[in-house]
Design a protein around this motif. Structure first.
Motif, PDB file in Angstrom:
ATOM      1  N   TYR A   1       0.847  -1.187   0.000  1.00 62.86           N
ATOM      2  CA  TYR A   1       0.000   0.000   0.000  1.00 62.86           C
ATOM      3  C   TYR A   1       0.885   1.240   0.000  1.00 62.86           C
ATOM      4  CZ  TYR A   1       1.048   0.083   5.012  1.00 62.86           C
ATOM      5  OH  TYR A   1       1.693   0.094   6.215  1.00 62.86           O
ATOM      6  N   SER A   2       0.354   2.322  -0.522  1.00 62.31           N
ATOM      7  CA  SER A   2       1.085   3.583  -0.518  1.00 62.31           C
ATOM      8  C   SER A   2       0.094   4.736  -0.536  1.00 62.31           C
ATOM      9  CB  SER A   2       2.026   3.682  -1.721  1.00 62.31           C
ATOM     10  OG  SER A   2       1.287   3.731  -2.927  1.00 62.31           O
ATOM     11  N   VAL A   3       0.553   5.871  -0.050  1.00 60.71           N
ATOM     12  CA  VAL A   3      -0.246   7.099  -0.041  1.00 60.71           C
ATOM     13  C   VAL A   3       0.547   8.173  -0.755  1.00 60.71           C
ATOM     14  CG1 VAL A   3      -1.281   8.887   1.403  1.00 60.71           C
ATOM     15  CG2 VAL A   3      -1.406   6.499   2.115  1.00 60.71           C
ATOM     16  N   GLU A   4      -0.071   8.821  -1.719  1.00 61.08           N
ATOM     17  CA  GLU A   4       0.567   9.903  -2.460  1.00 61.08           C
ATOM     18  C   GLU A   4      -0.355  11.125  -2.467  1.00 61.08           C
ATOM     19  OE1 GLU A   4       1.220   8.430  -6.383  1.00 61.08           O
ATOM     20  OE2 GLU A   4       2.235   6.602  -5.692  1.00 61.08           O
ATOM     21  N   PRO A   5       0.179  12.313  -2.194  1.00 61.28           N
ATOM     22  CA  PRO A   5       1.555  12.626  -1.803  1.00 61.28           C
ATOM     23  C   PRO A   5       1.739  12.439  -0.297  1.00 61.28           C
ATOM     24  CG  PRO A   5       0.312  14.649  -1.951  1.00 61.28           C
ATOM     25  CD  PRO A   5      -0.639  13.546  -2.349  1.00 61.28           C
ATOM     26  N   SER A   6       2.965  12.702   0.182  1.00 63.31           N
ATOM     27  CA  SER A   6       3.242  12.541   1.618  1.00 63.31           C
ATOM     28  C   SER A   6       2.597  13.644   2.447  1.00 63.31           C
ATOM     29  CB  SER A   6       4.752  12.521   1.872  1.00 63.31           C
ATOM     30  OG  SER A   6       5.352  13.742   1.476  1.00 63.31           O
ATOM     31  N   SER A   7       1.954  14.628   1.783  1.00 56.38           N
ATOM     32  CA  SER A   7       1.195  15.650   2.524  1.00 56.38           C
ATOM     33  C   SER A   7       0.067  15.012   3.315  1.00 56.38           C
ATOM     34  CB  SER A   7       0.612  16.690   1.555  1.00 56.38           C
ATOM     35  OG  SER A   7       1.635  17.252   0.771  1.00 56.38           O
ATOM     36  N   PHE A   8      -0.474  13.890   2.816  1.00 58.14           N
ATOM     37  CA  PHE A   8      -1.447  13.124   3.588  1.00 58.14           C
ATOM     38  C   PHE A   8      -0.706  12.331   4.670  1.00 58.14           C
ATOM     39  CE2 PHE A   8      -4.389  13.324  -0.159  1.00 58.14           C
ATOM     40  CZ  PHE A   8      -5.437  13.928   0.517  1.00 58.14           C
ATOM     41  N   VAL A   9      -1.190  12.425   5.896  1.00 59.37           N
ATOM     42  CA  VAL A   9      -0.591  11.692   7.008  1.00 59.37           C
ATOM     43  C   VAL A   9      -1.528  10.552   7.387  1.00 59.37           C
ATOM     44  CG1 VAL A   9       0.280  11.829   9.370  1.00 59.37           C
ATOM     45  CG2 VAL A   9       0.537  13.788   7.832  1.00 59.37           C
ATOM     46  N   MET A  10      -0.989   9.344   7.479  1.00 58.30           N
ATOM     47  CA  MET A  10      -1.801   8.182   7.856  1.00 58.30           C
ATOM     48  C   MET A  10      -1.747   7.985   9.359  1.00 58.30           C
ATOM     49  SD  MET A  10      -1.546   4.223   6.505  1.00 58.30           S
ATOM     50  CE  MET A  10      -0.359   3.642   7.722  1.00 58.30           C
ATOM     51  N   SER A  11      -2.905   7.966   9.991  1.00 59.74           N
ATOM     52  CA  SER A  11      -2.943   7.722  11.433  1.00 59.74           C
ATOM     53  C   SER A  11      -3.374   6.300  11.772  1.00 59.74           C
ATOM     54  CB  SER A  11      -3.872   8.719  12.131  1.00 59.74           C
ATOM     55  OG  SER A  11      -5.228   8.449  11.845  1.00 59.74           O
ATOM     56  N   ALA A  12      -3.965   5.591  10.815  1.00 63.90           N
ATOM     57  CA  ALA A  12      -4.395   4.211  11.097  1.00 63.90           C
ATOM     58  C   ALA A  12      -4.561   3.441   9.795  1.00 63.90           C
ATOM     59  CB  ALA A  12      -5.705   4.199  11.873  1.00 63.90           C
ATOM     60  N   PHE A  13      -4.200   2.166   9.832  1.00 60.65           N
ATOM     61  CA  PHE A  13      -4.528   1.198   8.781  1.00 60.65           C
ATOM     62  C   PHE A  13      -4.739  -0.121   9.495  1.00 60.65           C
ATOM     63  CE2 PHE A  13      -3.027  -1.176   4.749  1.00 60.65           C
ATOM     64  CZ  PHE A  13      -4.327  -1.277   4.307  1.00 60.65           C
ATOM     65  N   LYS A  14      -6.005  -0.558   9.554  1.00 59.70           N
ATOM     66  CA  LYS A  14      -6.360  -1.674  10.414  1.00 59.70           C
ATOM     67  C   LYS A  14      -7.594  -2.361   9.874  1.00 59.70           C
ATOM     68  CE  LYS A  14      -9.533   0.815  13.449  1.00 59.70           C
ATOM     69  NZ  LYS A  14     -10.592  -0.221  13.353  1.00 59.70           N
ATOM     70  N   LYS A  15      -7.982  -3.424  10.528  1.00 60.65           N
ATOM     71  CA  LYS A  15      -9.227  -4.092  10.174  1.00 60.65           C
ATOM     72  C   LYS A  15     -10.390  -3.321  10.788  1.00 60.65           C
ATOM     73  CE  LYS A  15     -10.714  -8.736   9.148  1.00 60.65           C
ATOM     74  NZ  LYS A  15     -10.349 -10.177   9.213  1.00 60.65           N
ATOM     75  N   ALA A  16     -11.523  -3.286  10.090  1.00 61.47           N
ATOM     76  CA  ALA A  16     -12.707  -2.611  10.618  1.00 61.47           C
ATOM     77  C   ALA A  16     -13.175  -3.294  11.898  1.00 61.47           C
ATOM     78  CB  ALA A  16     -13.825  -2.615   9.571  1.00 61.47           C
ATOM     79  N   GLU A  17     -13.805  -2.520  12.757  1.00 60.91           N
ATOM     80  CA  GLU A  17     -14.250  -3.054  14.049  1.00 60.91           C
ATOM     81  C   GLU A  17     -15.366  -4.078  13.894  1.00 60.91           C
ATOM     82  OE1 GLU A  17     -12.874  -2.176  17.192  1.00 60.91           O
ATOM     83  OE2 GLU A  17     -11.383  -1.431  15.774  1.00 60.91           O
ATOM     84  N   ASP A  18     -16.292  -3.824  12.954  1.00 59.30           N
ATOM     85  CA  ASP A  18     -17.516  -4.619  12.923  1.00 59.30           C
ATOM     86  C   ASP A  18     -17.748  -5.335  11.592  1.00 59.30           C
ATOM     87  OD1 ASP A  18     -18.167  -3.459  15.497  1.00 59.30           O
ATOM     88  OD2 ASP A  18     -18.655  -1.641  14.392  1.00 59.30           O
ATOM     89  N   ARG A  19     -16.794  -5.224  10.665  1.00 63.37           N
ATOM     90  CA  ARG A  19     -16.974  -5.857   9.353  1.00 63.37           C
ATOM     91  C   ARG A  19     -15.646  -6.460   8.904  1.00 63.37           C
ATOM     92  NH1 ARG A  19     -19.903  -1.069   9.097  1.00 63.37           N
ATOM     93  NH2 ARG A  19     -18.193   0.111   8.164  1.00 63.37           N
ATOM     94  N   ASN A  20     -15.730  -7.332   7.908  1.00 65.65           N
ATOM     95  CA  ASN A  20     -14.529  -7.980   7.367  1.00 65.65           C
ATOM     96  C   ASN A  20     -13.954  -7.121   6.245  1.00 65.65           C
ATOM     97  OD1 ASN A  20     -12.529  -9.901   7.085  1.00 65.65           O
ATOM     98  ND2 ASN A  20     -13.692 -11.072   5.566  1.00 65.65           N
ATOM     99  N   SER A  21     -13.498  -5.943   6.622  1.00 68.65           N
ATOM    100  CA  SER A  21     -12.936  -4.991   5.669  1.00 68.65           C
ATOM    101  C   SER A  21     -11.828  -4.236   6.385  1.00 68.65           C
ATOM    102  CB  SER A  21     -14.022  -4.038   5.151  1.00 68.65           C
ATOM    103  OG  SER A  21     -14.663  -3.390   6.248  1.00 68.65           O
TER     104      SER A  21
END
Length: 939
Positions: A852-872
């Motif tokens: 996975y990647s985020v472009e541009p780096s101006s976006f800051v990622m605070s979380a990448f995880k499994k959803a709490e209540d769904r399989n996503s």
């Protein structure tokens, strides 16, 4: 209610610190007693409408651990609305934590509350020493439309109790500061006077021994310093005091814009259900002809408030609510007991930025996303976040418990990190290698590609007799390297199906250039032997060699293509930035001043002495050197007063620093790496003295109007000059997350860190930035304004011993945005993970891959995880920049569907796909964006 009368909405509650004045289990006993009494009150008094358990839900969990038999009754009363819990799980302090921690706290609190029967649908704050600027957006993201503000917005900014609070992204929410004494108004002004016959605010409010009933106090060596306990309830209703006492509470909320309908909050620290409250209300209703009072819910009051408010008259208050004076928002607890904050930052980084993203990758390649382990770690972390706990404004025993919980969270996240990395490694196709090859995998959990100089340890089998080698990446490119050391060793190899195997190795320590490591992915390298040695040789053994291009050419200087560093005799550095042609001097000196305040407020003694290390004579040595990295160390010793004399009530007795002196030692390690635009600093302080504040200082020479500091989903911009003619100097020490920056527009100076929470951008010609390293204070706990718990034998708050810090000095062109400082801070906080492996079978992944990647780096990622209540999967990003940013989020797995969600992961719209692997993203300044992706389980 009578429509012709003014209405008083009495809302009863407790402010329950899970641990504060008393350690956890002593406080748990009081909690059990409180809820036992509450349940009895609700069972026997149908007129007792509702009781708020302080806007949190963990108290119910704590209670049911001891009284599981009352689960059914608790759930029934919560479902009926007679007990109110949530929306928070625990009551966090805000500034020592990152924004993602706050979101997880609300997510867990709402879900647990709903399992019990429902959550309070109001953003209720009885906590937080100041309120962060992004709370309007966070609360709206959880579906709240009104917030009860605790601390602290001043009357100057909000002359009326009600106002519109606007966040940096423009999100607005209705807020109320309640009025005088806030959540404790009716309790302090009315209830106490009516039920004790004493005015709480007067000198008459005190224990009368002959009327106290049964008293309990430990009189032995182990417990004499603890509080007295009043075991018998001696309250009685003083009818003659009802009118005056209730009128005082009514008048205390005169600032409300809806004067005919007023909320009278009844509760304070550790208060119980007060079973006589319904009788007091009956008496008040019999006395007042023009007013009617009812014990009711906070929701009932806020619905009426929203109905009657003239929204056109509401003042808009922008940004963080952290107005002075310092006691109003406990402004100076940010660097008390710093070891708690340092450990918590490690936990947050490990969980949110490494363990969860790597667990998503593990699931992508067919492994397990082990939610149970992650949930346990997050729970341990959240249990350490209550505002008193995370700041350590407690007895030492409680601090030990908090450190235990954080260490559990850190250990669990470390186990998850290694488990996920193992899943990645075993899925890499290594068929092109020989069985004897030694491989290295660099794993990058960040959503941006990185190229760094890193330190690594590689083991070669002793029978190979490898003296030297090259590191070659998967594209055949030879990586630059710098040898540090090599030594023999025997390492256990764990085998689940057998006893551990001894592995006889030569361990090589080196610096290596990584080249570009893909975003959210990995890169494979191979060790290529170039020279062997005779292990038995005594004479004419192999020698170390040098290329003659070392970063340090003398014992006190370092230089690369961007920076020149010169260490001064006093241990500071002069720094020349070749890009901006700017010379900086007097960087990284120390300031020590007296502090005879308390955990919550910095208070220098009247006859203070402030020292700096500028006059010191440091011991300086070259610690490490080569073409990729050099480290120069300086040892600074400062003779400082051993303690301060603290006046009681800040007026009785002497107020000065003591005459006895002790030596404090600071060891500084400056590192400059090849291709780096920053100087990395490791600092070890051996604190030996008490009652002082210790800071590290940087005279930047930059004349900036504002400081910029990483905040919660934003960069907090604050004026360097005080905004008032008469200001509180204690309020000029400000919170930060991962960096602070000064810029005049042409050039800037940033300090990046992974361990600090407080800074001061000083209003002087030198453009000085001060980073608080610690406040060393006595263990005095403010029970109430006239009395305190004093524990002179508990020295934890004095921070005696070794404290370690890491930060970086980063001069740059332009502003923090131009220099991509948030991206640099990400690298400081989220290191690459290195794994040694060999050839194996069964893998299908390429040798160089991005998941996975985020472009541009101006976006800051605070979380990448499994959803709490769904399989996503959930990815949360934010745009701290001053302008709208458009970008793309890429995944190696195919996206079946994508949605925008609110912060509670409720779907609110579809996301536009660029193709089957990419999401198009756009966000205005300071906007938080939460994406949900349904993806193919395996790539």
């Amino acid at each position: 209610m009578d429509s012709n009368k003014e209405k008083g909405y009495i809302v009863t509650h407790t402010h329950w610190d899970r641990e504060w004045r008393y350690p956890l289990w002593e406080n748990r006993m009081y909690l059990v007693n409180l809820i036992d009494e509450l349940l009895e009150t609700l069972d026997n008094n149908d007129e007792y409408k509702s009781f708020i358990l302080d806007g949190q839900s963990v108290v119910v969990e704590d209670y049911l651990m001891v009284r599981p038999e009352n689960m059914g009754k608790i759930k029934r009363y919560i479902k009926e609305g007679r007990i109110s819990v949530g929306p928070w799980y625990t009551l966090p302090d805000l500034y020592p934590l990152d924004g993602e921690s706050l979101i997880r706290n609300l997510m867990k609190g709402i879900r647990y509350s709903d399992e019990l029967g429902g959550h309070l649908h109001i953003a209720y704050e009885s906590f937080g020493w100041g309120q962060i600027s992004q709370f309007p957006q966070i609360y709206k993201g959880f579906g709240f439309d009104i917030v009860i503000v605790a601390k602290n917005v001043s009357k100057e900014r909000a002359p009326d109790s009600e106002f519109i609070w606007e966040g940096p992204d423009g999100t607005r929410i209705l807020a109320t500061r309640l009025g005088q004494f806030g959540r404790a108004n009716f309790f302090m002004n009315s209830y106490l006077k009516i039920m004790t016959g004493m005015d709480y605010h007067s000198e008459a409010y005190k224990l009368e021994w002959d009327k106290a009933g049964t008293i309990y106090h430990q009189a032995d060596e182990q417990g004499y310093f603890q509080d007295y306990l009043k075991l018998e309830n001696t309250e009685k209703l003083h009818e003659d005091m009802v009118r005056d006492a209730v009128q005082i509470a009514w008048d205390a909320v005169e600032d409300t814009m809806v004067k005919s309908h007023r909320v009278l909050m009844n509760g304070s620290d550790s208060t119980t259900s007060q079973p006589m409250l319904t009788e007091i209300i009956k008496k008040a209703n019999g006395i007042f002809d023009d007013k009617e009072f009812a014990l009711t819910t906070l929701e009932e009051y806020t619905e009426k408030l929203k109905e009657l408010l003239d929204y056109d008259r509401l003042k808009i208050v922008k940004g963080e609510l952290r107005d002075g004076p310092a006691p109003a928002c406990s402004a100076n607890a940010l660097m008390t007991r710093p070891y708690i904050k340092i450990l918590n930052k490690k936990v947050q980084n490990s969980l949110f930025h490494i363990a969860e993203p790597l667990s998503v990758i593990s699931a992508m390649v067919g492994g397990k996303y082990d939610r149970n382990f992650l949930d346990i770690a997050i729970k341990y972390m959240l249990l350490s976040h209550p505002h008193d706990s995370i700041n350590g404004v407690t007895q030492d025993k409680t601090v030990e418990d908090v450190m235990y919980m954080l260490n559990q969270a850190l250990e669990i996240s470390g186990v998850i990190n290694n488990t996920a990395c193992a899943e990645i490694v075993k899925n890499i196709n290594t068929d092109c290698f020989d069985s004897k090859d030694i491989l290295l995998v660099a794993v990058n959990p960040s959503p941006y590609s990185r190229s760094e100089i890193i330190k690594c340890y590689l083991d070669t089998p002793s029978e190979y007799n490898i003296w030297d080698f090259e590191i070659v990446d998967c594209n055949g490119r030879k990586m630059k390297k710098q040898r540090v050391s090599r030594r023999e060793g025997t390492i256990p190899v764990n085998d689940l199906h057998s006893r551990p195997l001894p592995f006889y190795v030569d361990r090589h320590c080196l610096y290596m250039e990584t080249g570009e490591v893909p975003a959210g992915g990995y890169k494979v390298y191979k060790l290529v032997p170039t020279k062997n040695f005779n292990r038995k040789a005594v004479f004419w053994a192999e020698m170390r060699t040098s290329e003659g291009r070392d970063i340090s050419q003398s014992v006190n200087t370092m230089e690369n293509e961007y920076l020149k560093v010169e260490i001064q005799n006093n241990g500071t550095i002069n720094l020349y930035d070749k890009i901006t042609n700017t010379q900086y001097s007097k960087l990284n000196y120390f300031e020590d001043t007296g502090d005879c305040g308390d955990y919550w407020m910095y208070y220098p003694p009247h006859y203070n002495k402030t020292f700096t290390s500028l006059g010191s004579q440091a011991k300086i040595w070259l610690e490490d050197n080569g073409p990729l990295s050099a480290t120069i160390a300086a040892e600074i010793k400062m003779k400082l007063p051993a303690y301060a004399l603290r006046p009681e009530n800040e007026i009785r007795g002497e107020s000065r620093r003591g005459d006895e002196e002790k030596e404090l030692t600071a060891n500084v390690y400056y590192t400059l790496k090849y291709g780096s635009r920053k100087v990395d600093v490791k600092l070890k302080v051996e604190n030996t003295v008490e009652d002082h504040r210790f800071r590290v200082m940087f005279d930047t020479g930059i004349n900036a109007e504002y400081s910029d500091a990483a905040g919660h989903f934003t960069v907090d911009r604050r004026p360097v000059s005080p905004i008032k003619d008469e200001f509180w100097p204690e309020m000029q020490t400000l919170p930060q997350q991962t960096f602070v920056d000064l810029s005049d527009g042409e050039k800037g100076f940033a300090l990046l860190n992974n361990c600090l929470t407080e800074f001061e951008a000083m209003d002087n010609k030198k453009g000085t930035i001060a980073l608080t390293l610690f406040r060393s204070v006595r263990n005095i706990i403010c029970t109430e304004f006239r009395s305190a718990g004093i524990f002179p034998h508990q020295k934890g708050g004095q921070c005696i011993g070794t404290l370690e810090y890491e930060y970086s000095i980063y001069p740059h062109k332009g502003t923090w945005e131009n220099a991509h400082i948030y991206y640099e801070a990400e690298k400081t906080n989220v290191p690459l993970k290195l794994i040694q492996t060999g050839k194996h079978t069964g893998g299908a992944l390429p040798l160089n891959h991005s998941f996975y990647s985020v472009e541009p780096s101006s976006f800051v990622m605070s979380a990448f995880k499994k959803a709490e209540d769904r399989n996503s999967y959930i990815m949360r990003l934010f745009n701290p920049a001053s302008e709208r940013v458009r970008g793309i989020v890429n995944f190696s797995a195919k996206i079946k569907a994508a949605y925008f969600t609110d912060l509670n992961e409720k779907r609110i719209g579809d996301v536009m796909l660029l193709d089957t692997n990419s999401v198009i993203l756009s966000a205005v300044s300071n906007k938080i964006v939460t994406l949900e992706m349904e993806m193919e389980e395996q790539i």
